[in-house]
Structures are given as C-alpha cells and as structure tokens.
Scaffold this motif. Structure first.
Motif, PDB file in Angstrom:
ATOM      1  N   GLN A 160       0.841  -1.193   0.000  1.00 55.58           N
ATOM      2  CA  GLN A 160       0.000   0.000   0.000  1.00 55.58           C
ATOM      3  C   GLN A 160       0.880   1.248   0.000  1.00 55.58           C
ATOM      4  O   GLN A 160       1.682   1.427   0.923  1.00 55.58           O
ATOM      5  CB  GLN A 160      -0.921   0.022   1.230  1.00 55.58           C
ATOM      6  CG  GLN A 160      -1.766  -1.224   1.404  1.00 55.58           C
ATOM      7  CD  GLN A 160      -2.567  -1.546   0.163  1.00 55.58           C
ATOM      8  OE1 GLN A 160      -3.313  -0.718  -0.341  1.00 55.58           O
ATOM      9  NE2 GLN A 160      -2.393  -2.760  -0.335  1.00 55.58           N
ATOM     10  N   PRO A 161       0.754   2.108  -0.993  1.00 56.39           N
ATOM     11  CA  PRO A 161       1.645   3.275  -1.071  1.00 56.39           C
ATOM     12  C   PRO A 161       1.668   4.116   0.212  1.00 56.39           C
ATOM     13  O   PRO A 161       2.737   4.569   0.627  1.00 56.39           O
ATOM     14  CB  PRO A 161       1.075   4.079  -2.249  1.00 56.39           C
ATOM     15  CG  PRO A 161       0.417   3.043  -3.101  1.00 56.39           C
ATOM     16  CD  PRO A 161      -0.145   2.027  -2.138  1.00 56.39           C
ATOM     17  N   ALA A 162       0.540   4.293   0.862  1.00 56.41           N
ATOM     18  CA  ALA A 162       0.506   5.123   2.069  1.00 56.41           C
ATOM     19  C   ALA A 162       1.182   4.441   3.261  1.00 56.41           C
ATOM     20  O   ALA A 162       1.658   5.109   4.173  1.00 56.41           O
ATOM     21  CB  ALA A 162      -0.940   5.463   2.433  1.00 56.41           C
ATOM     22  N   LEU A 163       1.229   3.118   3.258  1.00 56.25           N
ATOM     23  CA  LEU A 163       1.810   2.380   4.383  1.00 56.25           C
ATOM     24  C   LEU A 163       3.231   1.887   4.113  1.00 56.25           C
ATOM     25  O   LEU A 163       3.946   1.526   5.049  1.00 56.25           O
ATOM     26  CB  LEU A 163       0.920   1.184   4.740  1.00 56.25           C
ATOM     27  CG  LEU A 163      -0.497   1.509   5.190  1.00 56.25           C
ATOM     28  CD1 LEU A 163      -1.290   0.232   5.405  1.00 56.25           C
ATOM     29  CD2 LEU A 163      -0.490   2.362   6.450  1.00 56.25           C
ATOM     30  N   ALA A 164       3.640   1.840   2.870  1.00 59.15           N
ATOM     31  CA  ALA A 164       4.946   1.285   2.507  1.00 59.15           C
ATOM     32  C   ALA A 164       6.109   1.889   3.298  1.00 59.15           C
ATOM     33  O   ALA A 164       6.994   1.145   3.731  1.00 59.15           O
ATOM     34  CB  ALA A 164       5.183   1.416   1.003  1.00 59.15           C
ATOM     35  N   PRO A 165       6.130   3.215   3.547  1.00 65.22           N
ATOM     36  CA  PRO A 165       7.239   3.771   4.322  1.00 65.22           C
ATOM     37  C   PRO A 165       7.313   3.225   5.755  1.00 65.22           C
ATOM     38  O   PRO A 165       8.357   3.270   6.382  1.00 65.22           O
ATOM     39  CB  PRO A 165       6.969   5.276   4.339  1.00 65.22           C
ATOM     40  CG  PRO A 165       6.101   5.524   3.148  1.00 65.22           C
ATOM     41  CD  PRO A 165       5.263   4.277   3.017  1.00 65.22           C
TER      42      PRO A 165
END
Length: 191
Positions: A160-165
C-alpha cells in the motif's frame, strides 16, 4: 516440449514477472501475450488460468523460500531463523503486487493452482515457529496459520503506497510481538 513451445513459455513467464511486479496480479492476460510476442491462445495453452500462470511464475520462489526455511533450521538460532525467514517472505511477497490476496484465498481453496505451494510454504514457516517456541524464543500461543496471516498482513501493508514507508517498522513490531526473551531477535523496533 518442443523448443519453440519452451521458448514461448519462458518468454511468457519473463514478461508476466515484469508485468505483475509493475501492474499487479490483475494485469491483462492479453497484454502479457502481446508483450511476449505470442497470441492469447498460445498463452492460454501454456497457462489456462491466471492462477496457473501465477503458480508457474512463483513456483521457484515458493521452493526457494521452503528450502531456505530448512537451511535456517540447521544454521541459525531458532528466533533468528524465524525472523530471517519471515523478513524474506515479506520481501518476496511485496515483489508481486496483489499476490498476498491470492495466497490468502488459495490456502483455503484446495482447487486453487496456488494451494499446494501455499500450504507447503505455510508448513515450512510453522516448523521454524515450532522450533523457536521449543527454544523459548517465540510465544507459544500462535501457530503456523497465524504466522502465515501475519506475513500476508505485513506484505499487504508494504504493497500500500501510504503504508509502505512504515512497512519495516511494522515488521519490527510484529517480530517483537511474536518473539520473547533475550533470544527474541532484534529488540525494540525503531520509532
């Protein structure tokens, strides 16, 4: 298998690997065939379903992760072996966008082309977990199904782009929740 058929199959797998990594598991079969330079009928002759294509694509990786579990059992302390294997599984599942959803469904569906590979992978993780539990390095109130679900959850978060970091931090938190005592691996996750 004839040489041209093998060449087509290998080309389809190479193209599919790139396409799934870039676009996810729902990538168009027609686009894969077109990019590979073959007709859709040729793709379907080799891989009659999307799951069959994905199983062929991931078969080697499933085998590698299963073999790695066996090697880690022999070479590392129980808690460290479990952590290393979980990290490698999570990293692998994030290579192919959307594969975690398919794996979670396939493990419950004996008719799925991915079922056998997923069950074998889950069993390898369960053995590492049981070894860590026997050594007092892992909680004894989780099982291989829980571990497989945690890996799927972590891989999904990393997809998930928002959770990847935050994926590595979340992995550290899960490790801390699963492992116990001084042999419990990596300590407190970074804040």
């Amino acid at each position: 298998m004839r040489a041209d058929a093998k060449r087509n199959r290998d080309q389809l797998l190479a193209v599919a690997g790139t396409a799934v990594a870039e676009q996810g598991v729902e990538v168009s079969m027609r686009d894969i065939a077109r990019t590979a330079g073959v007709g859709l009928a040729t793709l379907l002759r080799h891989f009659p379903t999307r799951e069959a294509l994905l199983e062929a694509l991931m078969h080697t990786s499933f085998g590698d992760l299963t073999a790695e579990a066996g090697e880690l059992e022999r070479a590392q302390a129980a808690g460290d072996a479990l952590v290393s294997w979980v990290r490698d599984c999570v990293a692998w599942t994030t290579e192919y966008r959307g594969v975690t959803v398919l794996m979670a469904a396939a493990i419950e569906d004996p008719d799925s082309a991915l079922h056998s590979s997923c069950v074998t992978l889950r069993a390898a993780g369960a053995r590492l977990l049981a070894r860590a539990q026997a050594a007092g390095a892992a909680r004894d109130d989780i099982d291989g199904e829980d571990l497989f679900a945690l890996i799927a959850m972590l891989a999904w978060a990393g997809d998930q782009p928002a959770l990847a970091p935050r994926a590595d931090r979340l992995l550290g938190l899960v490790e801390s929740a699963v492992l116990v005592g001084a042999g419990g691996g990596r300590g407190t996750p970074d804040k």
